[in-house]
Design a protein around this motif. Structure first.
Motif, PDB file in Angstrom:
ATOM      1  N   ASP A  29       0.877  -1.177   0.000  1.00 58.07           N
ATOM      2  CA  ASP A  29       0.000   0.000   0.000  1.00 58.07           C
ATOM      3  C   ASP A  29       0.908   1.219   0.000  1.00 58.07           C
ATOM      4  O   ASP A  29       1.611   1.497   0.980  1.00 58.07           O
ATOM      5  N   THR A  30       0.932   1.948  -1.106  1.00 56.44           N
ATOM      6  CA  THR A  30       1.884   3.049  -1.246  1.00 56.44           C
ATOM      7  C   THR A  30       1.490   4.288  -0.450  1.00 56.44           C
ATOM      8  O   THR A  30       2.284   5.219  -0.328  1.00 56.44           O
ATOM      9  N   GLY A  31       0.262   4.310   0.060  1.00 55.63           N
ATOM     10  CA  GLY A  31      -0.161   5.442   0.875  1.00 55.63           C
ATOM     11  C   GLY A  31      -0.838   6.552   0.104  1.00 55.63           C
ATOM     12  O   GLY A  31      -1.328   7.513   0.701  1.00 55.63           O
ATOM     13  N   ASP A  32      -0.882   6.449  -1.241  1.00 55.66           N
ATOM     14  CA  ASP A  32      -1.544   7.487  -2.041  1.00 55.66           C
ATOM     15  C   ASP A  32      -2.712   6.897  -2.835  1.00 55.66           C
ATOM     16  O   ASP A  32      -3.132   7.461  -3.842  1.00 55.66           O
ATOM     17  N   GLY A  33      -3.205   5.730  -2.372  1.00 55.38           N
ATOM     18  CA  GLY A  33      -4.332   5.102  -3.049  1.00 55.38           C
ATOM     19  C   GLY A  33      -3.941   4.010  -4.018  1.00 55.38           C
ATOM     20  O   GLY A  33      -4.813   3.359  -4.593  1.00 55.38           O
ATOM     21  N   THR A  34      -2.661   3.794  -4.208  1.00 55.44           N
ATOM     22  CA  THR A  34      -2.187   2.749  -5.119  1.00 55.44           C
ATOM     23  C   THR A  34      -1.801   1.509  -4.325  1.00 55.44           C
ATOM     24  O   THR A  34      -1.198   1.610  -3.251  1.00 55.44           O
ATOM     25  N   VAL A  35      -2.155   0.336  -4.860  1.00 56.29           N
ATOM     26  CA  VAL A  35      -1.778  -0.929  -4.242  1.00 56.29           C
ATOM     27  C   VAL A  35      -0.995  -1.740  -5.270  1.00 56.29           C
ATOM     28  O   VAL A  35      -1.461  -1.945  -6.397  1.00 56.29           O
ATOM     29  N   LEU A  36       0.190  -2.185  -4.896  1.00 45.60           N
ATOM     30  CA  LEU A  36       1.047  -2.976  -5.776  1.00 45.60           C
ATOM     31  C   LEU A  36       1.076  -4.412  -5.281  1.00 45.60           C
ATOM     32  O   LEU A  36       1.290  -4.662  -4.086  1.00 45.60           O
ATOM     33  N   GLN A  37       0.859  -5.378  -6.186  1.00 43.61           N
ATOM     34  CA  GLN A  37       0.903  -6.798  -5.851  1.00 43.61           C
ATOM     35  C   GLN A  37       2.149  -7.414  -6.488  1.00 43.61           C
ATOM     36  O   GLN A  37       2.349  -7.288  -7.698  1.00 43.61           O
ATOM     37  N   THR A  38       2.964  -8.085  -5.673  1.00 44.99           N
ATOM     38  CA  THR A  38       4.173  -8.708  -6.192  1.00 44.99           C
ATOM     39  C   THR A  38       4.339 -10.098  -5.583  1.00 44.99           C
ATOM     40  O   THR A  38       3.703 -10.429  -4.583  1.00 44.99           O
ATOM     41  N   THR A  39       5.192 -10.896  -6.202  1.00 43.95           N
ATOM     42  CA  THR A  39       5.523 -12.206  -5.659  1.00 43.95           C
ATOM     43  C   THR A  39       6.959 -12.252  -5.151  1.00 43.95           C
ATOM     44  O   THR A  39       7.442 -13.324  -4.780  1.00 43.95           O
ATOM     45  N   ASP A  40       7.643 -11.117  -5.158  1.00 40.40           N
ATOM     46  CA  ASP A  40       8.995 -11.067  -4.627  1.00 40.40           C
ATOM     47  C   ASP A  40       9.080  -9.931  -3.609  1.00 40.40           C
ATOM     48  O   ASP A  40       8.291  -8.986  -3.643  1.00 40.40           O
ATOM     49  N   PRO A  41      10.054 -10.007  -2.691  1.00 45.25           N
ATOM     50  CA  PRO A  41      10.159  -9.000  -1.636  1.00 45.25           C
ATOM     51  C   PRO A  41      10.857  -7.721  -2.051  1.00 45.25           C
ATOM     52  O   PRO A  41      11.044  -6.813  -1.230  1.00 45.25           O
ATOM     53  N   GLY A  42      11.233  -7.623  -3.320  1.00 40.41           N
ATOM     54  CA  GLY A  42      11.949  -6.433  -3.778  1.00 40.41           C
ATOM     55  C   GLY A  42      13.406  -6.460  -3.357  1.00 40.41           C
ATOM     56  O   GLY A  42      13.889  -7.408  -2.737  1.00 40.41           O
ATOM     57  N   ALA A  43      14.108  -5.394  -3.702  1.00 40.90           N
ATOM     58  CA  ALA A  43      15.532  -5.282  -3.374  1.00 40.90           C
ATOM     59  C   ALA A  43      15.921  -3.816  -3.409  1.00 40.90           C
ATOM     60  O   ALA A  43      15.253  -2.991  -4.050  1.00 40.90           O
ATOM     61  N   PRO A  44      17.011  -3.446  -2.715  1.00 45.06           N
ATOM     62  CA  PRO A  44      17.479  -2.062  -2.760  1.00 45.06           C
ATOM     63  C   PRO A  44      17.999  -1.695  -4.150  1.00 45.06           C
ATOM     64  O   PRO A  44      18.343  -2.557  -4.956  1.00 45.06           O
ATOM     65  N   TYR A  45      18.056  -0.400  -4.424  1.00 44.49           N
ATOM     66  CA  TYR A  45      18.668   0.133  -5.647  1.00 44.49           C
ATOM     67  C   TYR A  45      20.122  -0.324  -5.687  1.00 44.49           C
ATOM     68  O   TYR A  45      20.794  -0.356  -4.657  1.00 44.49           O
ATOM     69  N   PRO A  46      20.682  -0.759  -6.814  1.00 45.46           N
ATOM     70  CA  PRO A  46      20.140  -0.661  -8.173  1.00 45.46           C
ATOM     71  C   PRO A  46      19.447  -1.953  -8.654  1.00 45.46           C
ATOM     72  O   PRO A  46      19.118  -2.062  -9.822  1.00 45.46           O
ATOM     73  N   ASP A  47      19.256  -2.926  -7.744  1.00 39.83           N
ATOM     74  CA  ASP A  47      18.634  -4.199  -8.128  1.00 39.83           C
ATOM     75  C   ASP A  47      17.136  -4.197  -7.834  1.00 39.83           C
ATOM     76  O   ASP A  47      16.511  -5.252  -7.753  1.00 39.83           O
ATOM     77  N   HIS A  48      16.564  -3.029  -7.693  1.00 40.58           N
ATOM     78  CA  HIS A  48      15.171  -2.910  -7.273  1.00 40.58           C
ATOM     79  C   HIS A  48      14.208  -3.442  -8.342  1.00 40.58           C
ATOM     80  O   HIS A  48      14.501  -3.403  -9.537  1.00 40.58           O
ATOM     81  N   THR A  49      13.076  -3.946  -7.871  1.00 43.14           N
ATOM     82  CA  THR A  49      12.011  -4.406  -8.766  1.00 43.14           C
ATOM     83  C   THR A  49      10.679  -3.736  -8.470  1.00 43.14           C
ATOM     84  O   THR A  49       9.727  -3.903  -9.233  1.00 43.14           O
ATOM     85  N   ILE A  50      10.617  -2.988  -7.357  1.00 42.95           N
ATOM     86  CA  ILE A  50       9.362  -2.357  -6.933  1.00 42.95           C
ATOM     87  C   ILE A  50       9.619  -0.882  -6.686  1.00 42.95           C
ATOM     88  O   ILE A  50      10.475  -0.518  -5.864  1.00 42.95           O
ATOM     89  N   SER A  51       8.900  -0.028  -7.395  1.00 38.59           N
ATOM     90  CA  SER A  51       9.062   1.423  -7.195  1.00 38.59           C
ATOM     91  C   SER A  51       7.753   2.116  -7.527  1.00 38.59           C
ATOM     92  O   SER A  51       6.858   1.552  -8.169  1.00 38.59           O
ATOM     93  N   HIS A  52       7.648   3.368  -7.069  1.00 39.58           N
ATOM     94  CA  HIS A  52       6.416   4.129  -7.279  1.00 39.58           C
ATOM     95  C   HIS A  52       6.768   5.611  -7.341  1.00 39.58           C
ATOM     96  O   HIS A  52       7.611   6.096  -6.584  1.00 39.58           O
ATOM     97  N   ASP A  53       6.087   6.329  -8.242  1.00 37.94           N
ATOM     98  CA  ASP A  53       6.282   7.778  -8.370  1.00 37.94           C
ATOM     99  C   ASP A  53       5.230   8.516  -7.547  1.00 37.94           C
ATOM    100  O   ASP A  53       4.054   8.131  -7.522  1.00 37.94           O
TER     101      ASP A  53
END
Length: 199
Positions: free
Chosen positions: A120-144
């Protein structure tokens, strides 16, 4: 599952004060044991039906009560972010947990795995993923974001497998969820400033 049973009996004083085989009751009240124990036989009895192994549904009820970790929401950059630059999300908590529980005398090994992540990004957007993500620069989950203050949070869905007394592995017939601690951050609007490069 089989169990060895020894079946015995002992004579009791009858309601009229007498006993079978005319054992001396000595005036004892009805129900008083008299004489020696008499063996009737020795048997191996199948007691599986009396205490069957835990069913998948029974294991699932235990699965829902396991102390699974509340995976935290991590974001980059840490602290404030800038509008127009994506905020990266990930979690760094353990995504696999192993438990051994006793269910009615059976040893049940349960392996819980984080199988889905709801951000839940906090601005009304919900992202569904099957991985836990990773820090930059190997990131897979981001939001503007636009400028403002936001609170992002993560709900983790856990799936599981189990085995009883070291037997075959089977799927837990259901999932459970945990909610991790949220992350609050501010997105700033950068303003261009003209400067004299010769000053």
């Amino acid at each position: 599952m089989a169990d060895f049973r020894l079946v015995q009996r002992q004579r009791l004083v009858l309601p009229d004060g007498s006993t079978v085989d005319r054992f001396d009751s000595s005036g004892s009240p009805p129900g008083t044991p008299v004489g020696p124990w008499v063996s009737l036989g020795r048997f191996c009895v199948d007691i599986t039906a009396l205490n069957p192994p835990p069913s998948p549904g029974e294991v699932y009820r235990y699965f829902q009560t396991l102390p699974l970790p509340d995976l935290p929401t991590q974001q980059q950059p840490p602290g404030n972010a800038l509008a127009g630059l994506p905020v990266v999300f990930y979690t760094d908590g353990p995504t696999t947990q192993t438990f051994t529980v006793d269910i009615r005398g059976f040893t049940v090994d349960i392996v819980a795995t984080a199988s889905a992540f709801t951000w839940d990004t906090g601005d009304g957007t919900v992202l569904q993923t099957t991985d836990p993500g990773a820090p930059y620069p190997d990131h897979t989950i981001s939001h503007d974001y636009r400028s403002g203050t936001y609170t992002a949070s993560l709900t983790t869905t856990w799936s599981g497998t189990f085995s009883v007394d070291g037997g075959a592995t089977a799927d837990v017939p259901g999932t459970t969820t945990t909610d991790g601690p949220p992350a609050t951050f501010t997105v700033l609007q950068a303003s261009p400033v003209l400067t004299n490069p010769f000053d």
